[in-house]
Design a protein around this motif. Structure first.
Motif, short mmCIF file in Angstrom:
data_model
loop_
_atom_site.label_atom_id
_atom_site.label_comp_id
_atom_site.label_asym_id
_atom_site.label_seq_id
_atom_site.Cartn_x
_atom_site.Cartn_y
_atom_site.Cartn_z
N LEU A 81 31.50 38.74 40.28
CA LEU A 81 32.60 39.63 39.92
C LEU A 81 33.96 38.94 39.86
CD1 LEU A 81 31.73 42.79 42.04
CD2 LEU A 81 31.48 42.53 39.57
N LYS A 82 34.07 37.72 40.32
CA LYS A 82 35.37 37.07 40.44
C LYS A 82 36.22 37.14 39.16
CE LYS A 82 34.38 33.91 44.27
NZ LYS A 82 34.19 32.51 44.70
N PRO A 83 35.66 36.88 37.97
CA PRO A 83 36.48 36.97 36.77
C PRO A 83 37.02 38.37 36.48
CG PRO A 83 34.53 35.64 36.36
CD PRO A 83 34.33 36.31 37.68
N ALA A 84 36.48 39.39 37.18
CA ALA A 84 36.95 40.76 36.99
C ALA A 84 37.95 41.18 38.06
CB ALA A 84 35.75 41.72 37.01
N TYR A 85 38.30 40.30 38.98
CA TYR A 85 39.22 40.67 40.06
C TYR A 85 40.57 41.14 39.53
CZ TYR A 85 36.29 38.63 43.80
OH TYR A 85 35.29 38.36 44.70
N GLY A 86 41.03 40.55 38.45
CA GLY A 86 42.32 40.94 37.90
C GLY A 86 42.35 42.39 37.48
N ALA A 87 41.21 42.91 37.00
CA ALA A 87 41.10 44.31 36.61
C ALA A 87 40.82 45.20 37.83
CB ALA A 87 39.99 44.48 35.58
N ILE A 88 39.93 44.74 38.70
CA ILE A 88 39.55 45.54 39.87
C ILE A 88 40.74 45.78 40.79
CG2 ILE A 88 38.11 45.55 41.95
CD1 ILE A 88 36.04 43.90 40.31
N PHE A 89 41.57 44.77 40.97
CA PHE A 89 42.70 44.86 41.90
C PHE A 89 44.05 44.86 41.18
CE2 PHE A 89 39.17 42.66 44.07
CZ PHE A 89 38.90 43.62 45.05
N GLU A 90 44.04 45.35 39.94
CA GLU A 90 45.25 45.32 39.11
C GLU A 90 46.44 46.00 39.78
OE1 GLU A 90 46.78 46.68 34.64
OE2 GLU A 90 44.68 47.01 35.24
N GLU A 91 46.22 47.07 40.49
CA GLU A 91 47.32 47.81 41.10
C GLU A 91 48.11 46.99 42.12
OE1 GLU A 91 45.66 50.81 44.14
OE2 GLU A 91 43.86 50.06 43.09
N TYR A 92 47.51 45.92 42.65
CA TYR A 92 48.17 45.10 43.67
C TYR A 92 48.84 43.85 43.10
CZ TYR A 92 45.06 47.89 46.66
OH TYR A 92 44.39 48.93 47.28
N ILE A 93 48.64 43.57 41.82
CA ILE A 93 49.07 42.27 41.29
C ILE A 93 50.03 42.39 40.11
CG2 ILE A 93 46.90 41.21 42.05
CD1 ILE A 93 46.05 41.16 39.08
N THR A 94 50.59 43.55 39.88
CA THR A 94 51.42 43.76 38.70
C THR A 94 52.65 42.86 38.64
OG1 THR A 94 52.54 45.57 39.84
CG2 THR A 94 50.68 46.15 38.41
N GLU A 95 53.16 42.43 39.79
CA GLU A 95 54.40 41.66 39.84
C GLU A 95 54.21 40.17 39.60
OE1 GLU A 95 55.73 40.90 44.19
OE2 GLU A 95 54.46 42.67 44.28
N TYR A 96 52.97 39.72 39.47
CA TYR A 96 52.70 38.29 39.41
C TYR A 96 52.49 37.78 37.99
CZ TYR A 96 52.05 38.73 44.44
OH TYR A 96 52.24 38.98 45.77
N ASP A 97 52.83 36.50 37.78
CA ASP A 97 52.59 35.84 36.50
C ASP A 97 51.14 35.39 36.36
OD1 ASP A 97 55.35 35.89 35.55
OD2 ASP A 97 55.75 34.40 37.12
N PHE A 98 50.54 35.00 37.48
CA PHE A 98 49.15 34.55 37.49
C PHE A 98 48.40 35.21 38.64
CE2 PHE A 98 50.93 31.22 34.90
CZ PHE A 98 49.89 30.76 34.10
N TRP A 99 47.13 35.50 38.41
CA TRP A 99 46.23 35.92 39.48
C TRP A 99 45.05 34.95 39.48
CZ3 TRP A 99 41.14 37.10 38.42
CH2 TRP A 99 40.82 37.35 37.07
N GLY A 100 44.38 34.87 40.60
CA GLY A 100 43.25 33.96 40.68
C GLY A 100 42.30 34.36 41.77
N PHE A 101 41.21 33.63 41.85
CA PHE A 101 40.24 33.85 42.93
C PHE A 101 40.00 32.54 43.67
CE2 PHE A 101 37.82 33.84 38.82
CZ PHE A 101 37.18 32.61 38.94
N CYS A 102 39.52 32.67 44.89
CA CYS A 102 39.28 31.50 45.74
C CYS A 102 38.20 31.85 46.75
CB CYS A 102 40.57 31.06 46.43
SG CYS A 102 41.28 32.31 47.54
N ASP A 103 37.91 30.91 47.65
CA ASP A 103 36.90 31.10 48.69
C ASP A 103 37.54 31.02 50.07
OD1 ASP A 103 34.83 31.52 46.97
OD2 ASP A 103 34.02 29.48 47.09
N MET A 104 36.76 31.42 51.07
CA MET A 104 37.23 31.36 52.45
C MET A 104 36.95 30.01 53.10
SD MET A 104 38.71 32.85 55.01
CE MET A 104 38.79 34.59 54.62
N ASP A 105 35.91 29.30 52.66
CA ASP A 105 35.55 28.03 53.29
C ASP A 105 36.42 26.89 52.77
OD1 ASP A 105 34.30 28.34 50.83
OD2 ASP A 105 32.58 27.11 51.37
#
Length: 309
Positions: A81-105
């Motif tokens: 689902l990572k490539p869909a994070y920008g859509a899934i969490f769109e309400e939290y990222i409106t102010e940013y120029d870039f969004w991305g995904f990463c890992d915890m390790d």
């Protein structure tokens, strides 16, 4: 300066290296993190992290509605689902120029040293791997096109709905972009993280191999600086950490077995060298692949014998 947010859903229990992870985030104050989790929110954490508390089942309902598929959500399935994070969490990222995904390790180095203003200006997709999308660090320009790019991948709904991990974030999306080279401006020119034998992330069982110092991630063998340390095959062996976030140490070492403030004794390196010779990561991989090959040969021989009978 282009604004960046990294999105990281994490469910279960914080890993043993979590406080070291937090400390490395605090030294990247111009990058923000969005952590979606069912874990207890720590009492102290960097100002550039925003926690969203939810349950896996609650998030699953939201995911299904946005991607228009019935996703059997699990910690492993998040990778698809990572490539869909920008859509899934769109309400939290409106102010940013870039969004991305990463890992915890991961223990982060100085992100802006590698992700420069020039790169952010010229490219719309930015990967830490060479010629491939990186599941552990990848940025997308925050526009409707890139938030919904995953929907252009053929049969994405089918892949999302399969319970088994489909490598959608890396293999599938990489293949799609390579087959459509004029669709996006993609930066995947170099391996920006730890690498060994021409492969990123995986490494042998070393002591004191990595030094995190004042926000930089340094290879103690080569003195090279990397964007971050991804200890994918150290997750099971790294069982202790001396780092306490609130004490804010200026540096710490990372070995395959733990995170610590002081270097090992010379005798430990001798013993570890013997251990790696007989039971190191690459020795184990050789044995695993050898046994897999033997099992394959055995299966084929039995099949031929059965046919002949």
């Amino acid at each position: 300066m282009k604004s960046v947010v990294l999105i990281l859903p994490y469910f279960g229990k914080w890993p043993v290296w979590f406080e070291a992870h937090l400390l490395s985030i605090s030294h990247n104050p111009t990058i923000d993190w969005l952590l979606i989790t069912d874990c207890d929110i720590p009492e102290f954490y960097p100002k550039n992290i925003r926690f969203i508390s939810t349950s896996l089942s609650e998030l699953n309902v939201k995911v299904n509605a946005i991607v228009e598929a019935q996703v059997p959500l699990s910690p492993r399935k998040f990778c698809d689902l990572k490539p869909a994070y920008g859509a899934i969490f769109e309400e939290y990222i409106t102010e940013y120029d870039f969004w991305g995904f990463c890992d915890m390790d991961i223990i982060w180095g100085a992100i802006r040293t590698f992700i420069t203003p020039d790169i952010l200006e010229k490219y719309d997709i930015i990967s830490s791997r060479k010629d491939a999308i990186s599941g552990h660090f990848n940025l997308f320009r925050n526009t409707e096109f890139y938030r919904t790019l995953y929907k252009q991948v053929p049969h994405y709904k089918t892949l999302f709905e399969l319970p088994k991990f489909q490598w959608f974030d890396e293999h599938v999306l990489t293949s799609f972009l390579q087959n459509n080279p004029t669709l996006c401006r993609v930066y995947w020119d170099d391996i920006l993280l730890n690498q060994e034998r021409g492969r990123d992330s995986h490494q042998d069982y070393y002591l004191d191999r990595w030094l995190w110092k004042s926000g930089q991630m340094l290879d103690t063998h080569t003195q090279d600086e990397v964007l971050y340390l991804h200890f994918i095959n150290w997750k099971r062996t790294l069982t202790s950490s001396e780092v306490v976030y609130t004490k804010a140490p200026e540096s710490f070492y990372i070995s395959y077995s733990g995170i610590h403030h002081t270097q090992h004794h010379p005798f430990d390196f001798v013993w570890n060298g013997l251990y790696r010779f007989f039971n190191g990561y690459y020795r184990r991989e050789w044995r695993r692949l050898f046994l897999k090959k033997i099992a394959s040969y055995t299966k084929r021989i039995r099949k031929k014998l059965n046919l002949s009978l």
